[in-house]
Design an enzyme around this catalytic site. Structure first.
Site, PDB file in Angstrom:
ATOM      1  N   GLY B  72       0.432  -1.077   0.045  1.00  0.00           N
ATOM      2  CA  GLY B  72      -0.266   0.341  -0.052  1.00  0.00           C
ATOM      3  C   GLY B  72       0.860   1.440  -0.487  1.00  0.00           C
ATOM      4  N   LEU B  75      -1.030   7.347   2.253  1.00  0.00           N
ATOM      5  CA  LEU B  75      -0.737   8.251   3.329  1.00  0.00           C
ATOM      6  C   LEU B  75       0.352   7.448   4.476  1.00  0.00           C
ATOM      7  CD1 LEU B  75      -3.219  11.230   3.719  1.00  0.00           C
ATOM      8  CD2 LEU B  75      -1.048  11.021   2.354  1.00  0.00           C
ATOM      9  N   ALA B  76      -0.325   6.503   4.855  1.00  0.00           N
ATOM     10  CA  ALA B  76       0.854   5.594   5.124  1.00  0.00           C
ATOM     11  C   ALA B  76       1.434   4.716   4.973  1.00  0.00           C
ATOM     12  CB  ALA B  76      -0.486   4.450   6.407  1.00  0.00           C
ATOM     13  N   HIS B 298     -20.990   9.278   5.784  1.00  0.00           N
ATOM     14  CA  HIS B 298     -20.557  10.598   5.322  1.00  0.00           C
ATOM     15  C   HIS B 298     -21.627  11.186   5.099  1.00  0.00           C
ATOM     16  CE1 HIS B 298     -18.737  14.241   4.471  1.00  0.00           C
ATOM     17  NE2 HIS B 298     -17.947  14.232   5.134  1.00  0.00           N
ATOM     18  N   SER B 316     -17.177  18.139   0.495  1.00  0.00           N
ATOM     19  CA  SER B 316     -16.368  17.732   1.764  1.00  0.00           C
ATOM     20  C   SER B 316     -17.441  18.505   2.785  1.00  0.00           C
ATOM     21  CB  SER B 316     -15.453  19.230   1.457  1.00  0.00           C
ATOM     22  OG  SER B 316     -14.974  19.275   2.846  1.00  0.00           O
ATOM     23  N   ARG B 363     -20.479  13.882  12.373  1.00  0.00           N
ATOM     24  CA  ARG B 363     -21.207  12.778  11.245  1.00  0.00           C
ATOM     25  C   ARG B 363     -22.533  12.021  11.429  1.00  0.00           C
ATOM     26  NH1 ARG B 363     -15.295  12.240   8.752  1.00  0.00           N
ATOM     27  NH2 ARG B 363     -14.852  14.401   7.079  1.00  0.00           N
ATOM     28  N   HIS B 447     -18.234   6.059   3.777  1.00  0.00           N
ATOM     29  CA  HIS B 447     -17.168   6.967   3.438  1.00  0.00           C
ATOM     30  C   HIS B 447     -15.825   6.422   4.171  1.00  0.00           C
ATOM     31  CE1 HIS B 447     -14.523   9.818   2.494  1.00  0.00           C
ATOM     32  NE2 HIS B 447     -14.351  10.451   4.228  1.00  0.00           N
TER      33      HIS B 447
END
Lengths: 247, 683
Positions: B72, B75-76, B298, B316, B363, B447
């Site tokens: 993967g 971001l991580a 979401h 958003s 949310r 989401h």
């Protein structure tokens, strides 16, 4: 809607390709272009013909994966990505030609999928700021002028889809390159490596076989993120300065 | 009393839970309690610092001898690959996309939280920690969350140094804004494309390491099995998605950073390729899956328009700062042009029910309220076909208005354009309607998932040597995730947490090399090959897609925004039938030795089906409402979520029970010492 689709089919990189024609009925105006292809693939499955391979992932216009020439235009008739193109842009009875990106530096992998790894190699050649994790100064210790930061952002929105290359008669990636050079060159953090960066990225661009820029402007016209043509001026200017400085 | 398990004289603020209800009896077996053996002790503000010091070091010369596999590149994963590459380890990075730059983190819109207190509005590490634990309905570990808040400030520094073009004030300093559920301004953003800019920063840092030779990049590769030899994760079996070749890659340690599994619902805001396979294969090999039923719905997505739809697009949440949410007061008005409905006939239901937070309620609360309005028959927009709990097909409008009209009047069109430009364009493109002219229509959608592989404080799963980061693990968000916290967790794990914890594990390495013909490798390869062979040979009549769609309907109907005992039991039955049908009637054309998207998808859907069953069992067991999990049987008199801390203040970590067995539930008690549990209220 009922459509006639002329689609490039090619089993793999070394196989001969050819255009196949398919009739597709039941297309809704609300479908995205890719959902229309999903529908075609469902239909092909029932007839035992292998589905058409095409690239897509986020389907919301940001990942840059989708990459189709539609009636000779990169991403089709609107200024957007293929995944955000909707069938309301077409009419009942239309014939639509669908091909993969056209460029020697983007060889076909299968059907409508091409290999864009050359873009990664261009980034590897210098499209970054060398800042090791943990070595960063406090974020607000280096102010960045707002207008420069905004311009950096505007061009950093490049999604690396390759439409600029596919649209260019020379197969040049100058818009892609210019966007990254401008993004990093506008920011104070990007200055130390500015001129070394442009020299090595341009060298890699040429090494990958992308063509030279002759300011035709098809790239900017096809760019779904509306990256302006003047990033290429910035690229050329930085390159000249770099040569002058002996980089 | 749970206090006895705590060290250093800290006082527990809650008792250990004791579950008295057992709705899922017969669907699972109860295993031993689980303790996070790596859990830190001492005052909460010192725990991470102490741990970093206590964890052993690996000297630079030895790092070169250590191989790390990271699956993967979001971001991580991207941040971890860059950081571990810089440190001098040998990193092999895998992704299924054609480039690491396309990982789905790129689609995040809103922003990233950080406790910088640049606005001097009372923010602090402790406040971010507090908001996150409270927002997660007290179902996250306090130590993990505190650490997340603590490193958040470093993330912004790191990203700015990489050239991430965050929004700036005129003086050149960083700007920030506020987000749903929070009363301070701590969200850093790059217009509506924050995820993209952060991901490109991590991607560029990683590509720099590719050039330096410390990271080797494998694109269009899918991990299909983890190699566990002598009790440790030692590698993966991956398929080259272009040639179909099955490859063995061995290493000293394996990291999964493979994102979330929201696509189990078929329609979600996830990328088409996002899947659970890597995590699920690891689960079947012994990694526990924690809190799988926690799904974040979401509230502000573009509604479904028809059965052709392949995915949903988020708008958003920042739009809720300026948008007012309403439905017509009278069901008879629902078909009308909203501009023709006068003010007095509009029901601004969030402002009415939750006057304190209004349109900015968290949310889960905003989502449920929208659903109830539509269930009442006051939804707007095109009618879509649904199969109700009674099994009857019906047509329902699934949409509520998000109206920028008042804001445009107050601030002017220019201001709104500047703030939300790309979002509104996207809306116009997808719906064919102009949001400046007519109210937008929104509806909740799947989401983000808070569940994932169970990890200890050091991000190690229950398989030694297998680590898991970002959305793929279960930690940090509890039962619900605050806006702008996902990016924070991905980068915290990738840049700062994992590189500091994996060291301690690697200090014991390099482990004895294992050969490619080690029985564990051969077994894993054989499993992968047999499975692919099975997909290719069923030769049934139904497309993979149709199975996925059917699974999605079941999950959304019975394990979506609201769950009940009866519905979940029904869903489990339906999923079991679907699984049988899948393995006897799926149709995959083409060959396994070439690029074959249907084959890729078949593997993913097969795993989604098994995951779906576990999600329903987890949801069935948890007879309480918390965050993204709303059990119909557990609500207050006025319909709000009702937690049962006395029974369920635990992490549910599920162990694979075998092909024909039932899953084994291990409970990890959540004991708080720094924060007191309270019932959430936004009224």
């Amino acid at each position: 809607m009922k459509l006639t689709l002329k689609i490039w089919r090619q089993a793999n990189a070394s196989a001969e390709g050819a255009v196949h024609t398919y009739e597709l009925d039941g297309v809704s105006q609300d479908m995205s272009f890719l959902e229309m292809l999903d529908l075609l693939n469902e239909q092909l499955l029932t007839t035992g013909e292998e589905p058409v391979a095409f690239d897509s992932d986020c389907r919301e216009g940001i990942c840059g994966t989708c990459s189709l020439m539609i009636n000779g235009q990169a991403h089709g008739p609107e200024v957007t990505t293929t995944c955000q193109l909707h069938m309301r842009s077409f009419s009942d009875g239309d014939t639509i030609t669908i091909e993969p990106w056209r460029a020697d530096s983007f060889p076909v992998v299968k059907d409508l999928i091409v290999d864009r790894s050359a873009f990664d190699r261009i980034i590897q050649s210098g499209g970054f700021i060398s800042a090791n994790t943990g070595s960063a100064p406090e974020a607000n210790s280096v102010p960045a002028p707002r207008d420069k930061a905004q311009r950096a952002f505007n061009v950093a929105t490049c999604i690396g889809c390759g439409a600029c290359v596919a649209a260019c008669p020379n197969g040049s990636a100058s818009l892609f390159l210019g966007a990254k050079i401008t993004h990093l060159g506008e920011l104070p953090q990007g200055q130390p490596e500015r001129y070394g960066r442009v020299t090595s990225m341009v060298a890699q661009h040429d090494h990958e076989g992308f063509g030279g820029c002759t300011n035709i402007g098809e790239c900017a016209a096809a760019c779904p993120k509306e990256i302006p043509l003047d990033v290429i001026s910035q690229l050329n200017k930085d390159l000249r300065t770099a040569m002058f400085k002996g980089f | 009393m749970a206090g006895s398990t705590l060290h250093d004289g800290l006082t527990p603020l809650n008792a250990a839970p004791e579950q008295t209800s057992d709705d899922a009896a017969g669907y699972y077996t109860l295993g031993e309690k689980l303790v996070d053996a790596k859990a830190p002790t001492g005052p909460i503000k010192d725990r991470w610092t102490t741990r970093k010091f206590e964890n052993r070091l690996v000297n630079p010369a030895n790092r070169r001898k250590l191989d790390i596999i990271i699956v993967g590149t979001g971001l991580a994963g991207g941040a971890a690959a860059a950081t571990l590459g810089e440190a001098g380890y040998n990193v092999k990075s895998f992704c299924y996309q054609d480039s690491p730059r396309r990982a789905h983190s790129i689609a995040a819109q809103g922003g990233i939280n950080a406790a910088k207190n640049y606005k001097e509005d009372g923010d602090s590490t402790f406040r971010l920690f507090y908001d996150t634990v409270k927002g997660g309905d007290y179902r996250a570990r306090e130590s993990n969350v505190y650490r997340l808040a603590e490193v958040s400030a470093n993330i912004i520094d790191q990203c700015v140094a990489q050239g991430v073009p965050f929004a700036r004030e005129y003086g050149g300093l960083l700007d920030n804004r506020s987000f749903g559920g929070v009363q301070v301004s701590r969200t850093f953003y790059a217009r509506g494309q924050t995820g993209q800019q952060l991901l490109l920063g991590a991607y560029q840092a990683m590509e720099r390491q590719v050039a330096a030779g410390t990271v080797e990049q494998f694109t269009r590769h899918e991990m299909l099995e983890v190699v566990v030899a002598d009790g440790r994760a030692r590698g993966i079996i991956a398929r080259d998605m272009v040639t179909g070749a099955i490859e063995t890659h061995l290493a000293d340690v394996v990291v999964l950073a493979t994102g979330g599994y929201g696509n189990v619902f078929y329609l979600s805001t996830n990328a088409m390729g996002s899947n659970v396979t890597a995590a699920w294969r690891a689960h079947r090999k012994g990694a526990y899956m924690a809190n799988p039923c926690y799904t974040q719905i979401h509230p502000t997505c573009i509604p479904v328009t028809g059965s052709h739809q392949s995915k949903l697009t988020l708008m958003s949440e920042s739009l809720r700062n300026d948008g007012r949410i309403w439905v017509p007061k009278n069901a008879a008005d629902c078909e009308k042009d909203p501009r023709d409905i006068p003010e007095e006939d509009r029901d601004y239901f969030l402002e009415r029910i939750y006057p304190a937070f209004g349109n900015l309620v968290p949310r889960d609360i905003a989502s449920r309220a929208a659903k109830y309005m539509c269930d009442e028959g006051r939804g707007v927009g095109p009618k879509v076909k649904e199969i109700g709990p009674d099994g009857e097909e019906r047509l329902v409008s699934r949409g509520v208005y998000l109206d920028l009209g008042a804001a445009i009047e107050r601030l002017g069109r220019d201001k709104i354009e500047e703030k939300y430009d790309n979002l509104l364009d996207m809306y116009a493109r997808i719906t064919g309607e102009d949001p400046y002219e007519t109210p937008m229509r929104i509806y909740p959608a799947v989401h983000y998932v808070m569940g994932g592989l169970w990890v200890d404080y050091e991000l190690q799963t229950s398989i030694p040597g297998l680590f898991c980061t970002g959305e793929a693990n279960f930690s940090d968000h509890g039962a619900n995730r605050l806006g702008a916290s996902a990016l924070m967790q991905g980068l915290a794990d990738g840049y700062f947490v994992l590189p500091n914890t994996i060291r301690d594990y690697l200090a014991d390495g390099p482990f004895e090399k294992i050969a490619e013909d080690h029985p564990a490798v051969l077994e894993a390869r054989a499993e992968v090959e047999a499975r692919i062979q099975q997909f290719m040979s069923v030769n049934g009549t139904r497309s993979v897609e149709s199975f996925h769609r059917e699974l999605g309907h079941i999950m959304w109907e019975y394990c979506g925004m609201e769950r009940s005992k009866e519905g979940l039991i029904k869903a489990i039955g339906l999923i079991r039938d679907l699984k049988k049908e899948f393995w006897s009637n799926v149709k995959v054309l083409g060959s396994a030795e070439s690029l074959n998207q249907d084959l890729e998808k078949a593997g993913r859907v097969a795993d989604f089906i098994e995951l779906g069953e576990l999600m329903c069992i987890d949801a069935l067991n948890r007879r309480e409402s918390c965050g993204g999990h709303f059990r119909a049987e557990s609500q207050t008199e006025d319909g709000e979520a009702l937690r049962h801390d006395d029974e369920f203040a635990y992490v549910a970590a599920w162990e694979w029970g075998g092909e024909d067995g039932s899953p084994v539930l291990h409970k990890e008690d959540l004991i708080y010492t720094a924060i007191e549990m309270k019932q959430r209220s936004y009224k």
